[in-house]
Design a protein around this motif. Sequence first.
Motif, short mmCIF file in Angstrom:
data_model
loop_
_atom_site.label_atom_id
_atom_site.label_comp_id
_atom_site.label_asym_id
_atom_site.label_seq_id
_atom_site.Cartn_x
_atom_site.Cartn_y
_atom_site.Cartn_z
N VAL A 5 49.20 39.97 151.68
CA VAL A 5 49.76 40.26 151.55
C VAL A 5 49.73 41.75 151.96
CG1 VAL A 5 52.14 41.70 151.08
CG2 VAL A 5 52.33 38.84 150.81
N SER A 6 49.00 42.49 150.84
CA SER A 6 48.28 43.62 150.93
C SER A 6 47.56 43.73 152.90
CB SER A 6 47.49 43.88 149.78
OG SER A 6 47.95 44.14 149.02
N GLY A 7 46.38 43.16 152.80
CA GLY A 7 45.99 42.83 153.65
C GLY A 7 46.45 43.18 155.55
N VAL A 8 47.98 41.65 155.00
CA VAL A 8 48.58 42.43 156.19
C VAL A 8 49.11 43.62 156.87
CG1 VAL A 8 50.54 41.47 157.30
CG2 VAL A 8 49.25 39.85 156.46
N VAL A 9 49.73 44.14 155.09
CA VAL A 9 49.87 45.47 155.44
C VAL A 9 49.66 46.24 155.46
CG1 VAL A 9 51.20 47.23 153.80
CG2 VAL A 9 51.61 45.13 153.53
N ALA A 10 48.50 46.14 155.85
CA ALA A 10 47.22 47.16 155.83
C ALA A 10 47.39 47.41 157.04
CB ALA A 10 46.06 47.51 155.02
N ARG A 11 47.50 46.15 158.08
CA ARG A 11 47.71 46.11 159.42
C ARG A 11 48.59 46.54 159.67
NH1 ARG A 11 44.17 41.45 157.45
NH2 ARG A 11 46.04 40.16 157.34
N HIS B 21 58.15 31.62 154.18
CA HIS B 21 58.93 32.01 153.84
C HIS B 21 58.05 33.06 152.76
CE1 HIS B 21 62.15 32.62 150.64
NE2 HIS B 21 62.95 31.93 150.46
N LEU B 22 58.24 34.68 153.19
CA LEU B 22 58.16 35.73 152.45
C LEU B 22 58.38 35.52 150.87
CD1 LEU B 22 55.93 38.21 152.84
CD2 LEU B 22 58.22 38.98 153.24
N GLY B 23 59.28 35.10 150.43
CA GLY B 23 59.78 34.86 149.31
C GLY B 23 58.78 34.61 148.22
N TYR B 24 58.23 33.25 148.62
CA TYR B 24 57.12 32.76 148.05
C TYR B 24 55.71 33.05 148.17
CZ TYR B 24 61.73 30.06 147.20
OH TYR B 24 62.93 29.22 146.99
N LEU B 25 55.56 34.31 148.69
CA LEU B 25 54.00 34.91 148.72
C LEU B 25 54.03 35.74 147.69
CD1 LEU B 25 53.54 34.14 152.46
CD2 LEU B 25 52.56 33.00 150.81
N ALA C 193 57.42 38.71 161.01
CA ALA C 193 56.35 38.62 162.45
C ALA C 193 55.67 38.61 162.23
CB ALA C 193 57.37 40.21 162.97
N TYR C 194 54.76 39.34 161.61
CA TYR C 194 53.18 39.56 162.05
C TYR C 194 52.41 38.26 161.19
CZ TYR C 194 48.35 41.48 161.94
OH TYR C 194 46.87 40.76 162.01
N MET C 195 53.12 37.58 160.45
CA MET C 195 52.42 36.45 159.70
C MET C 195 52.64 35.21 160.20
SD MET C 195 52.42 37.14 155.50
CE MET C 195 50.66 35.84 155.47
N VAL C 196 54.00 35.20 160.80
CA VAL C 196 54.41 34.03 161.47
C VAL C 196 53.78 34.40 163.36
CG1 VAL C 196 56.43 33.14 163.49
CG2 VAL C 196 56.99 33.97 160.77
N LEU C 197 53.35 35.28 163.95
CA LEU C 197 52.91 35.33 165.41
C LEU C 197 50.98 35.11 165.29
CD1 LEU C 197 55.04 38.35 167.08
CD2 LEU C 197 54.75 36.27 167.33
#
Length: 325
Positions: A270-276, A259-263, A108-112
């Motif tokens: 991805v770690s940066g998104v998780v931190a946020r 497609h998150l599976g291909y990241l 949701a975060y990366m799409v938005l």
Amino acid sequence: MSSEREVAEAATGEDASSPPPKTEAASDPQQPAASEGAAATAASPPLLRCLVLTGFGGYDKAGDRVMVLNRSGMWQEEVTVPSVQTFLMPEAMTFEEAAALLVNYITAYMVLFDFGNLRPGHSVLVHMAAGGVGMAAVQLCRTVENVTVFGTASASKHEALKENGVTHPIDYHTTDYVDEIKKISPKGVDIVMDPLGGSDTAKGYNLLKPMGKVVTYGMANLLTGPKRNLMALARTWWNQFSVTALQLLQANRAVCGFHLGYLDGEVQLVSGVVARLLALYNQGHIRPHIDSVWPFEKVADAMKQMQEKKNVGKVLLVPGPEKEN
């Protein structure tokens, strides 16, 4: 970083936006493209084995409680994963919340924000707004001022959607969502989150304002019920949206795919998104909505819950005895 940890699985989350496995999967469970879980790991250097969980949410010795983002293989009580795919859980977070967080909220975060560039005053169409990714997206929209959210879902789920922050719930069973949106916002919307595919991608594209974006991240329209329908599959495939670069140029619109599976190799991204996301969780802005929790032995029932579109939020699988839903 190539080091690995062996972790004892506490909970695994199912992504309702991804096509669920066939009901027969109870005897041969396979994971969606990206999977997640929550586990306890030993507070030791990598390659040390941790103790197996004695029960859901408990372990024999103190250790790090972590969330795991792995492409597959998480429907087990014990797994080995690269340490870069583990993330420390906040102290206040439960194992259920941890299992429900990663796939849904990263998507949701990366799409938005990464694709959609969500800003104050924007409008967003969230399909399957009562699902795991949909509920996450609505909560994330609330972190930005004055965002209007259109959310499609069955009428029975509208009250829950309003409580979660959907401005305009739309029952796609009885109403043409395009007409409903145009009545309220004649110019359309800025972002369309599209987990459906097929003809709905074209509808979403035509709903976009200038500089708008449709982000497709699933093909839920390929799922037609408990049995495979080859005609329906062919019809959805035939109706797949297609657009040329020249058409995009003239329309001032964008079409994106996620497609998150291909990241899985993009650790820093991805770690940066998780931190946020963890910062938003700690600030009380987001909190995973759990629909139901099922033991591994009832995986078919868990899949049926999603297949019949009964869930509001995340459906979880856990080792150990059944929990009361």
